[in-house]
Design a protein around this motif. Structure first.
Motif, PDB file in Angstrom:
ATOM      1  N   UNK A  66      46.827  45.053  45.187  1.00 53.57           N
ATOM      2  CA  UNK A  66      47.370  43.722  45.461  1.00 53.57           C
ATOM      3  C   UNK A  66      46.524  42.652  44.777  1.00 53.57           C
ATOM      4  N   UNK A  67      45.209  42.801  44.822  1.00 51.78           N
ATOM      5  CA  UNK A  67      44.321  41.855  44.153  1.00 51.78           C
ATOM      6  C   UNK A  67      44.561  41.868  42.643  1.00 51.78           C
ATOM      7  N   UNK A  68      44.692  43.057  42.056  1.00 53.81           N
ATOM      8  CA  UNK A  68      44.974  43.162  40.617  1.00 53.81           C
ATOM      9  C   UNK A  68      46.298  42.477  40.286  1.00 53.81           C
ATOM     10  N   UNK A  69      47.277  42.585  41.185  1.00 56.51           N
ATOM     11  CA  UNK A  69      48.557  41.901  40.992  1.00 56.51           C
ATOM     12  C   UNK A  69      48.395  40.393  41.027  1.00 56.51           C
ATOM     13  N   UNK A  70      47.563  39.899  41.957  1.00 53.13           N
ATOM     14  CA  UNK A  70      47.303  38.459  42.018  1.00 53.13           C
ATOM     15  C   UNK A  70      46.656  37.973  40.721  1.00 53.13           C
ATOM     16  N   UNK A  71      45.722  38.749  40.197  1.00 49.97           N
ATOM     17  CA  UNK A  71      45.055  38.384  38.947  1.00 49.97           C
ATOM     18  C   UNK A  71      46.066  38.366  37.806  1.00 49.97           C
ATOM     19  N   UNK A  72      46.960  39.353  37.778  1.00 51.15           N
ATOM     20  CA  UNK A  72      47.960  39.432  36.711  1.00 51.15           C
ATOM     21  C   UNK A  72      48.929  38.254  36.733  1.00 51.15           C
ATOM     22  N   UNK A  73      49.074  37.591  37.894  1.00 48.61           N
ATOM     23  CA  UNK A  73      49.972  36.436  37.991  1.00 48.61           C
ATOM     24  C   UNK A  73      49.350  35.149  37.443  1.00 48.61           C
ATOM     25  N   UNK A  74      48.043  35.173  37.212  1.00 47.71           N
ATOM     26  CA  UNK A  74      47.406  34.007  36.598  1.00 47.71           C
ATOM     27  C   UNK A  74      47.867  33.926  35.140  1.00 47.71           C
ATOM     28  N   UNK A  75      47.924  32.731  34.561  1.00 48.86           N
ATOM     29  CA  UNK A  75      48.376  32.602  33.172  1.00 48.86           C
ATOM     30  C   UNK A  75      47.501  33.422  32.214  1.00 48.86           C
ATOM     31  N   UNK A  76      48.179  34.161  31.339  1.00 46.51           N
ATOM     32  CA  UNK A  76      47.448  34.954  30.340  1.00 46.51           C
ATOM     33  C   UNK A  76      46.570  34.048  29.496  1.00 46.51           C
ATOM     34  N   UNK A  77      45.370  34.507  29.259  1.00 45.25           N
ATOM     35  CA  UNK A  77      44.443  33.746  28.425  1.00 45.25           C
ATOM     36  C   UNK A  77      43.721  32.621  29.148  1.00 45.25           C
ATOM     37  N   UNK A  78      44.096  32.354  30.414  1.00 46.93           N
ATOM     38  CA  UNK A  78      43.429  31.269  31.147  1.00 46.93           C
ATOM     39  C   UNK A  78      41.990  31.680  31.478  1.00 46.93           C
ATOM     40  N   UNK A  79      41.147  30.676  31.628  1.00 45.39           N
ATOM     41  CA  UNK A  79      39.740  30.937  31.961  1.00 45.39           C
ATOM     42  C   UNK A  79      39.615  31.676  33.289  1.00 45.39           C
ATOM     43  N   UNK A  80      40.392  31.258  34.297  1.00 48.56           N
ATOM     44  CA  UNK A  80      40.337  31.912  35.604  1.00 48.56           C
ATOM     45  C   UNK A  80      40.683  33.390  35.486  1.00 48.56           C
ATOM     46  N   UNK A  81      41.753  33.684  34.743  1.00 55.03           N
ATOM     47  CA  UNK A  81      42.171  35.084  34.598  1.00 55.03           C
ATOM     48  C   UNK A  81      41.103  35.896  33.864  1.00 55.03           C
ATOM     49  N   UNK A  82      40.544  35.336  32.805  1.00 51.61           N
ATOM     50  CA  UNK A  82      39.504  36.047  32.053  1.00 51.61           C
ATOM     51  C   UNK A  82      38.300  36.367  32.944  1.00 51.61           C
ATOM     52  N   UNK A  83      37.896  35.391  33.743  1.00 50.96           N
ATOM     53  CA  UNK A  83      36.758  35.601  34.649  1.00 50.96           C
ATOM     54  C   UNK A  83      37.087  36.693  35.661  1.00 50.96           C
ATOM     55  N   UNK A  84      38.253  36.600  36.286  1.00 50.32           N
ATOM     56  CA  UNK A  84      38.652  37.588  37.300  1.00 50.32           C
ATOM     57  C   UNK A  84      38.773  38.984  36.692  1.00 50.32           C
ATOM     58  N   UNK A  85      39.360  39.060  35.500  1.00 55.26           N
ATOM     59  CA  UNK A  85      39.477  40.367  34.840  1.00 55.26           C
ATOM     60  C   UNK A  85      38.090  40.960  34.592  1.00 55.26           C
ATOM     61  N   UNK A  86      37.173  40.137  34.111  1.00 54.49           N
ATOM     62  CA  UNK A  86      35.830  40.621  33.785  1.00 54.49           C
ATOM     63  C   UNK A  86      35.044  40.999  35.039  1.00 54.49           C
ATOM     64  N   UNK A  87      35.095  40.155  36.076  1.00 55.55           N
ATOM     65  CA  UNK A  87      34.254  40.341  37.256  1.00 55.55           C
ATOM     66  C   UNK A  87      34.858  41.271  38.310  1.00 55.55           C
ATOM     67  N   UNK A  88      36.189  41.382  38.339  1.00 54.05           N
ATOM     68  CA  UNK A  88      36.851  42.163  39.382  1.00 54.05           C
ATOM     69  C   UNK A  88      37.470  43.447  38.832  1.00 54.05           C
ATOM     70  N   UNK A  89      38.167  43.360  37.729  1.00 58.11           N
ATOM     71  CA  UNK A  89      38.851  44.541  37.191  1.00 58.11           C
ATOM     72  C   UNK A  89      37.919  45.409  36.348  1.00 58.11           C
ATOM     73  N   UNK A  90      37.147  44.778  35.485  1.00 54.79           N
ATOM     74  CA  UNK A  90      36.263  45.532  34.599  1.00 54.79           C
ATOM     75  C   UNK A  90      35.074  46.124  35.342  1.00 54.79           C
TER      76      UNK A  90
END
Length: 166
Positions: A66-90
């Motif tokens: 569910x958290x990964x889904x929330x991150x995926x709903x952030x705009x692609x390329x946005x700073x927030x999404x990049x941070x979340x992808x790096x800190x939470x998904x990666x």
């Protein structure tokens, strides 16, 4: 589904990084993994996060999805999404409970938080954290100091729910 990881527990960590998971936490992990009833080994995801993070955050399998889904709903390329992808998904590691109800923490994760012989489990509702006990105690004392400094010595934590009204 909102999880109910609550309370605090301390368990020994053996030389191979195996640590028992509190029984009530195991039940929540089972509820958070649709395959757990078939496999008997509920899956979970451990997020070790940014370099300075001093604890591990553990999500149920479904909670992490569910958290990964929330991150995926952030705009692609946005700073927030990049941070979340790096800190939470990666910076995450999927794992499962072993047949003896334990979690095997790889050396890399133990080294990251300085975990040696004992692990402190802190229930936080939807997730739980794993800490080196001394580090958690110091962080908890510092938090208490900041809370009482901001809100006063007679602070009632339930008063923070007042924001939900109105």
């Amino acid at each position: 589904m909102v999880g109910m990881f609550i309370g605090e527990h301390t368990f020994k960590v053996d030389g191979k990084g195996r640590v028992s998971i509190p029984a009530d936490f195991r039940r929540e992990l089972e509820l958070g993994d649709p395959l757990a009833s078939e496999t008997g080994r509920p899956r979970m995801v451990i997020v070790y996060g940014p370099e300075k993070q001093q604890h591990l955050t553990v999500y149920t399998y479904e909670g992490y999805k569910a958290l990964a889904g929330d991150i995926a709903r952030l705009p692609r390329g946005s700073q927030k999404r990049k941070i979340m992808e790096r800190m939470i998904l990666n910076r995450a590691r999927p794992t499962e409970v072993d047949n003896d109800g334990r979690l095997v923490l790889p050396q890399m994760l133990r080294d990251k938080i300085g975990l040696e012989n004992t692990a402190y489990f802190a229930g936080l509702g939807e997730t739980f954290e794993i800490w080196k006990p001394e580090v958690h105690e110091a962080q908890d004392e510092a938090l208490d100091d900041r809370i009482f400094e901001e809100f006063g010595e007679d602070f009632d934590p339930l008063s923070l729910l007042d924001d939900l009204e109105g």
